[in-house]
Write a protein that holds these residues in place. Structure first.
Motif, PDB file in Angstrom:
ATOM      1  N   LEU A 123     -29.842  74.075 -26.887  1.00 43.80           N
ATOM      2  CA  LEU A 123     -30.357  75.443 -26.851  1.00 43.80           C
ATOM      3  C   LEU A 123     -29.218  76.442 -26.640  1.00 43.80           C
ATOM      4  O   LEU A 123     -29.102  77.074 -25.598  1.00 43.80           O
ATOM      5  CB  LEU A 123     -31.401  75.587 -25.740  1.00 43.80           C
ATOM      6  CG  LEU A 123     -32.780  74.975 -26.000  1.00 43.80           C
ATOM      7  CD1 LEU A 123     -33.660  75.147 -24.769  1.00 43.80           C
ATOM      8  CD2 LEU A 123     -33.440  75.602 -27.210  1.00 43.80           C
ATOM      9  N   HIS A 124     -28.362  76.608 -27.652  1.00 38.13           N
ATOM     10  CA  HIS A 124     -27.296  77.591 -27.567  1.00 38.13           C
ATOM     11  C   HIS A 124     -27.848  78.962 -27.981  1.00 38.13           C
ATOM     12  O   HIS A 124     -28.910  79.062 -28.618  1.00 38.13           O
ATOM     13  CB  HIS A 124     -26.115  77.181 -28.448  1.00 38.13           C
ATOM     14  CG  HIS A 124     -26.488  76.881 -29.857  1.00 38.13           C
ATOM     15  ND1 HIS A 124     -26.682  77.865 -30.808  1.00 38.13           N
ATOM     16  CD2 HIS A 124     -26.722  75.696 -30.490  1.00 38.13           C
ATOM     17  CE1 HIS A 124     -27.005  77.314 -31.959  1.00 38.13           C
ATOM     18  NE2 HIS A 124     -27.034  75.996 -31.802  1.00 38.13           N
ATOM     19  N   PRO A 125     -27.174  80.047 -27.638  1.00 40.35           N
ATOM     20  CA  PRO A 125     -27.732  81.393 -27.879  1.00 40.35           C
ATOM     21  C   PRO A 125     -28.147  81.665 -29.318  1.00 40.35           C
ATOM     22  O   PRO A 125     -29.209  82.263 -29.560  1.00 40.35           O
ATOM     23  CB  PRO A 125     -26.585  82.311 -27.437  1.00 40.35           C
ATOM     24  CG  PRO A 125     -25.864  81.524 -26.397  1.00 40.35           C
ATOM     25  CD  PRO A 125     -25.930  80.103 -26.859  1.00 40.35           C
ATOM     26  N   ASP A 126     -27.338  81.261 -30.288  1.00 40.82           N
ATOM     27  CA  ASP A 126     -27.695  81.527 -31.683  1.00 40.82           C
ATOM     28  C   ASP A 126     -28.974  80.811 -32.075  1.00 40.82           C
ATOM     29  O   ASP A 126     -29.829  81.357 -32.791  1.00 40.82           O
ATOM     30  CB  ASP A 126     -26.556  81.099 -32.618  1.00 40.82           C
ATOM     31  CG  ASP A 126     -25.363  82.037 -32.529  1.00 40.82           C
ATOM     32  OD1 ASP A 126     -25.533  83.159 -32.017  1.00 40.82           O
ATOM     33  OD2 ASP A 126     -24.262  81.634 -32.945  1.00 40.82           O
ATOM     34  N   MET A 127     -29.132  79.578 -31.598  1.00 34.40           N
ATOM     35  CA  MET A 127     -30.337  78.811 -31.917  1.00 34.40           C
ATOM     36  C   MET A 127     -31.567  79.463 -31.274  1.00 34.40           C
ATOM     37  O   MET A 127     -32.638  79.543 -31.877  1.00 34.40           O
ATOM     38  CB  MET A 127     -30.180  77.372 -31.428  1.00 34.40           C
ATOM     39  CG  MET A 127     -31.352  76.460 -31.778  1.00 34.40           C
ATOM     40  SD  MET A 127     -32.590  76.466 -30.465  1.00 34.40           S
ATOM     41  CE  MET A 127     -33.646  75.146 -31.037  1.00 34.40           C
TER      42      MET A 127
END
Length: 322
Positions: A9-13
């Protein structure tokens, strides 16, 4: 134990998942206090402040999540102040790169005060109303509260928990097994209804009245489960609070006086289940950061004492109303 982590769950995702629902994010993402799932607040032009919840994969099935959402919508339709997921593109549950998630309106407020009798009356009325509606049908896919899940399976998890010092095993499991035996004897089967399931002060926000949040643990169980966590203090204080709750509850539904004997067994089940929950989630990096004391001998010594006190409570007469 689980080896799952939320590292994907990285920011772009996160932003891509939210915008896949048609919602345009106009702010950064603020992580909110949640460990079982991952929850973020943000701002949009269309809906104002919103919250997105990404569910922990593998915990609930798609059918169980949809049943939770349908329950929340049903309660909201009957004017029970529950924060229900928003319907976007005719759906409440969304899926993106292996994650189920839902979007909610952001609801502010302060925490419910368990020693405030005016607020207790409000809670009694709304829990009574909630139960009046929830008793009209049953969950098909959500589980029921059981000693098998809360005690037997939890004991197995704790028996394999490396954070529990070997030197404390005998003392810990001796009293734990006594608590399990006594609780299993006392947790007699009662009529089950659909429950909030985790109705404690942190899941109730107060602003001109209560708002129930987080139906993540909704399940079938005895009605008293949604009531006993409202009680605090010594026995006399709890009896006063209980009477206040019960009188307000009875405006909508008969109070389950025959379930008062389940309060201490339910408390014991919650205690044991909570310890096992921490053990199961320990490999999620968020847990050692948030609960560092779980990996200390002192914590387990305190749990031995707490279990002894709970065993004593299980041997006392049940709480009663005046």
């Amino acid at each position: 134990m689980t080896d799952f982590q939320f590292s994907a769950l990285h920011p772009d995702m996160l932003l891509d998942a939210i915008e896949a629902t048609g919602v345009q994010v106009n702010s950064g993402l603020l992580a909110l206090n949640s460990y079982e799932n991952r929850v973020y607040q943000f701002v949009t032009e269309q809906h104002g402040r919103m919250v997105v919840k990404f569910y922990r994969p593998g915990r609930w099935t798609q059918q169980q999540l949809l049943e939770e959402h349908a329950f929340a919508e049903e309660l909201a339709e009957h004017e029970v102040p529950v924060v229900a997921p928003l319907r976007l593109n005719e759906r409440t549950l969304h899926h993106y790169e292996g994650f189920y998630y839902a979007l909610y309106p952001s609801v502010g407020g302060r925490q419910f005060e368990t020693d405030n009798f005016e607020q207790l009356e409000w809670m009694g009325r709304f829990i009574g109303r909630l139960h009046q509606i929830s008793a009209s049908a049953e969950f098909v896919h959500r589980p029921s509260m059981s000693t098998e899940e809360y005690l037997v399976q939890s004991r197995l998890t704790l028996s394999q928990c490396p954070q529990l010092p070997e030197s404390l095993h005998t003392a810990f499991f001796t009293v734990l097994d006594q608590v399990i035996e006594r609780t299993t004897e006392q947790y007699t089967e009662q009529p089950y209804i659909r429950l909030h399931g985790d109705c404690h002060a942190s899941n109730i926000l107060w602003r001109d009245g209560p708002s129930f949040v987080d139906l993540d643990d909704c399940r079938m169980g005895p009605a008293i489960q949604d009531i006993w966590m409202m009680l605090s203090g010594d026995r006399q204080q709890q009896m006063i609070q209980l009477d206040c709750l019960a009188e307000a509850y009875e405006e909508f539904r008969a109070f389950p006086n025959n379930q008062l004997s389940l309060i201490e067994p339910l408390r014991a089940m919650r205690m044991v289940h909570y310890m096992a929950w921490l053990a199961r989630r320990w490999e999620d990096a968020a847990f050692p950061r948030a609960f560092p004391w779980f990996d200390t001998p002192r914590y387990w010594e305190e749990q031995i004492l707490a279990l002894k006190e709970q065993l004593s409570a299980l041997q006392e007469a049940p709480l009663t109303r005046f």
